[in-house]
Design an enzyme around this catalytic site. Structure first.
Site, mmCIF file in Angstrom:
data_model
loop_
_atom_site.group_PDB
_atom_site.id
_atom_site.type_symbol
_atom_site.label_atom_id
_atom_site.label_comp_id
_atom_site.label_asym_id
_atom_site.label_seq_id
_atom_site.Cartn_x
_atom_site.Cartn_y
_atom_site.Cartn_z
ATOM 1 N N GLY A 105 51.115 -24.115 28.455
ATOM 2 C CA GLY A 105 52.309 -24.194 27.711
ATOM 3 C C GLY A 105 52.327 -25.607 27.256
ATOM 4 O O GLY A 105 51.650 -26.260 26.986
ATOM 5 N N HIS B 112 54.081 -20.202 26.859
ATOM 6 C CA HIS B 112 55.225 -20.523 26.353
ATOM 7 C C HIS B 112 55.262 -21.782 25.466
ATOM 8 O O HIS B 112 54.722 -22.762 25.947
ATOM 9 C CB HIS B 112 56.416 -20.717 27.345
ATOM 10 C CG HIS B 112 56.013 -21.610 28.559
ATOM 11 N ND1 HIS B 112 56.369 -22.988 28.365
ATOM 12 C CD2 HIS B 112 55.325 -21.563 29.462
ATOM 13 C CE1 HIS B 112 55.782 -23.539 29.322
ATOM 14 N NE2 HIS B 112 55.092 -22.826 30.019
ATOM 15 N N ASP B 113 56.120 -21.896 24.200
ATOM 16 C CA ASP B 113 56.129 -22.938 23.422
ATOM 17 C C ASP B 113 54.970 -23.551 22.764
ATOM 18 O O ASP B 113 54.893 -24.654 22.389
ATOM 19 C CB ASP B 113 56.915 -24.308 24.308
ATOM 20 C CG ASP B 113 58.285 -23.941 24.939
ATOM 21 O OD1 ASP B 113 59.072 -23.656 24.054
ATOM 22 O OD2 ASP B 113 58.257 -23.553 26.305
#
Length: 260
Positions: A136, A118-119
């Site tokens: 992340g 994520h991200d």
């Protein structure tokens, strides 16, 4: 060109020229651009935004929710740029409320079993070899090559045109234009082969090498090295990119040559 054994949610936005093989599953909030191929047993979940002329091979999972206990169901995205190839069993998670999206750029090659958490933000023309894992909130510049089984700690930044050798554990930021190797990870010269392939002149490559000699080879501390670089090297795009990258590093940069 959608096979009858594939499942496509009726509200997914699929361009007419997309090819979807049997047993693929496309969820509701998905957009796929023209000329893209989706292989069999691919799962594309809510929040996926896939560009034109991409190739996604069997078993890949795009835009699954983050593997992050802080994620609270917010509406986020996983964005894949045009002409990017995603090989077998790659997993790319969508973002959280930190950046709201995970992004892979244009003309990238993400090889089998890679994971992009994520991200993360991945630039254009990147190559990730098999089994490479991004935690992340990682930022990867353009034209970065990560060899097989590289593991990168969360929040790390890797500068453009960097090369990281296979099996490396990346805990610190890697500046642009360099090769990173050894354990613990450290400077192993500049990525001269990659730079030549991308049209950099010998003069420009020598300039970059001289800058990193001050920073990583001559045993200066970072503050002194940056002062020397600013005083002795005329301003260029490459010089300023290196200086700004190091000054803006939150985790600190990797070790220099021969440092313990």
């Amino acid at each position: 060109m959608i096979q009858p054994l594939a499942y496509i949610h009726p509200q997914a936005k699929i361009a007419d020229s997309v090819i979807i093989d049997p047993f693929a599953v496309i969820h509701k909030d998905v957009e796929i651009g023209e000329g893209t191929w989706i292989g069999s047993n691919v799962t594309i979940m809510d929040g996926a935004r896939i560009g034109k002329n991409c190739k996604i091979f069997p078993g890949a999972v795009i835009s699954a929710i983050p593997q992050d206990l802080k994620y609270a169901g917010e509406e986020t995205y996983a964005i894949i740029g045009d002409n990017t190839t995603i090989r077998e069993y790659v997993t790319i998670n969508r973002g959280t409320n930190d950046r709201w999206e995970t992004k892979v750029g244009r003309n990238c090659l993400i090889m089998a079993y890679c994971h992009v958490a994520h991200d993360c933000e991945v630039g254009d023309y990147c190559i990730f070899s098999n089994g490479t894992t991004l935690a992340g909130h990682i930022t990867i510049g353009d034209h970065v090559v990560l060899a097989g089984m590289v593991a990168i700690h969360q929040f790390v930044k890797v500068g453009s045109h960097a090369f990281v050798t296979g099996g490396s554990l990346v805990r610190k930021d890697i500046p642009p234009y360099v090769k990173a190797a050894r354990e613990p990870l450290s400077y192993a010269g500049i990525n001269s082969v990659g730079l030549r392939r991308r049209g950099y002149t010998s003069e420009k490559i020598n300039e970059i090498q001289d800058i990193y000699r001050v920073l990583f080879v001559n045993h200066n501390n970072v503050t002194k090295a940056l002062d020397i670089i600013e005083a002795e090297f005329k301003p260029t795009e490459e010089r300023d990119e290196i200086i700004n990258f190091i000054r803006n590093s939150n985790r600190g940069v990797m070790k220099g040559f021969g440092n313990s």
